[in-house]
Scaffold this active site. Sequence first.
Site, PDB file in Angstrom:
ATOM      1  N   HIS A   1      21.616 -27.428 -11.310  1.00  0.00           N
ATOM      2  CA  HIS A   1      20.369 -26.851 -12.125  1.00  0.00           C
ATOM      3  C   HIS A   1      19.637 -25.653 -11.391  1.00  0.00           C
ATOM      4  CE1 HIS A   1      16.913 -27.272 -14.809  1.00  0.00           C
ATOM      5  NE2 HIS A   1      16.138 -27.413 -13.607  1.00  0.00           N
TER       6      HIS A   1
ATOM      7  N   SER B   1      14.620 -23.927 -16.418  1.00  0.00           N
ATOM      8  CA  SER B   1      14.236 -25.474 -16.671  1.00  0.00           C
ATOM      9  C   SER B   1      13.006 -25.708 -17.725  1.00  0.00           C
ATOM     10  CB  SER B   1      13.871 -26.078 -15.191  1.00  0.00           C
ATOM     11  OG  SER B   1      13.711 -27.428 -15.416  1.00  0.00           O
ATOM     12  N   TRP B   2      11.924 -26.141 -17.001  1.00  0.00           N
ATOM     13  CA  TRP B   2      10.503 -26.236 -18.120  1.00  0.00           C
ATOM     14  C   TRP B   2      10.066 -24.858 -18.500  1.00  0.00           C
ATOM     15  CZ3 TRP B   2       7.290 -27.738 -21.304  1.00  0.00           C
ATOM     16  CH2 TRP B   2       6.065 -26.934 -21.341  1.00  0.00           C
TER      17      TRP B   2
ATOM     18  N   ASP C   1      24.844 -29.567 -14.390  1.00  0.00           N
ATOM     19  CA  ASP C   1      23.486 -29.481 -14.419  1.00  0.00           C
ATOM     20  C   ASP C   1      22.909 -31.136 -14.657  1.00  0.00           C
ATOM     21  OD1 ASP C   1      20.771 -29.759 -14.867  1.00  0.00           O
ATOM     22  OD2 ASP C   1      20.692 -27.605 -15.511  1.00  0.00           O
TER      23      ASP C   1
ATOM     24  N   GLY D   1       9.006 -27.139 -13.640  1.00  0.00           N
ATOM     25  CA  GLY D   1       8.052 -28.417 -13.691  1.00  0.00           C
ATOM     26  C   GLY D   1       8.301 -29.419 -14.878  1.00  0.00           C
TER      27      GLY D   1
END
Length: 315
Positions: A293, A110-111, A265, A43
């Site tokens: 991703h 990711s985050w 990605d 996120g």
Amino acid sequence: MKTLYPPIEPYRSGHLDTGDGHSVYWEQCGNPDGIPVVFLHGGPGAGCSPQHRRLFDPARYNIMLFDQRGCGRSRPHAELENNTTWHLVADIERLRDMAGAEQWLVFGGSWGSSLALAYAETHPERTSGLILRGIFTVRQSEIDWYYQEGASWLFPDLWEGFLAPIAEDERHDLVGAYRRRLTHDDPAVRIEAARAWSRWEGSTIKLVPDAALIDSFTGDEFAIAFARIENHYFVHKGWLEDEQLIRNAHRLKDIPGVIIQGRYDAATPPRTAWDLHRAWPEAAFHMIGDAGHAYDEAGILDQLIRATDGFADKL
């Protein structure tokens, strides 16, 4: 190809009172006497899912998952006050202490890779290893690529949907324009912006689009938390200096690590993973040639499970 372990349920769960207005949902799964590991979701604002429990051998791992501030089962929902990278790093430490772990393996995608790096660079002595996927370090260039110009060239048709809620004269700063709408007094304005922001990400994170995934991203409850919290973090650049996570990667030198990156990605392009690899050459590096991703794309998932199995053998 390796795939997810069978479904499991938590053996323990609860809410952590942070003392500053947040109640953070957490759960532990697997073997209570197993290797401690913490899963950091993406996120920011996405929350955890039952699928994430299945990235680890439940016979060998004691798995901590939690919904970061403002999202998932944490409360208040979509709250931005007292919600920064450093609040989350402190929450991870509280959870580690609560779990009675001297050290733990840190897994982030990711985050979650940004948060894992921020945590490990701050608390290297508490980090037994790092598994990172879809590398993101909250540099302005990375934010601009996905939310201003860059990925828009790959998905011009989908980009029109992202632009739709924003007036022409505000499009020079789309993150700022979205901020005004996602914090607007009118709930209808907030939800229109949240759906458009979340649909953009849900539509572009897989090499092959997934209609069910897009639908899950655009449900009202998910979209509001996801869009508001992501935008809040990106407006503030993650409360990080621009190159901070790459510059401080030398602090990871003695921590075993694995970096896994999809070649195609579009959300977090391979340049960032490569920059991290150069700054932290001690970590194993895997570029997946046929993936975007998402963690559950076949080649990425295979390497993630190989990484968690490999750490289970070592730790």
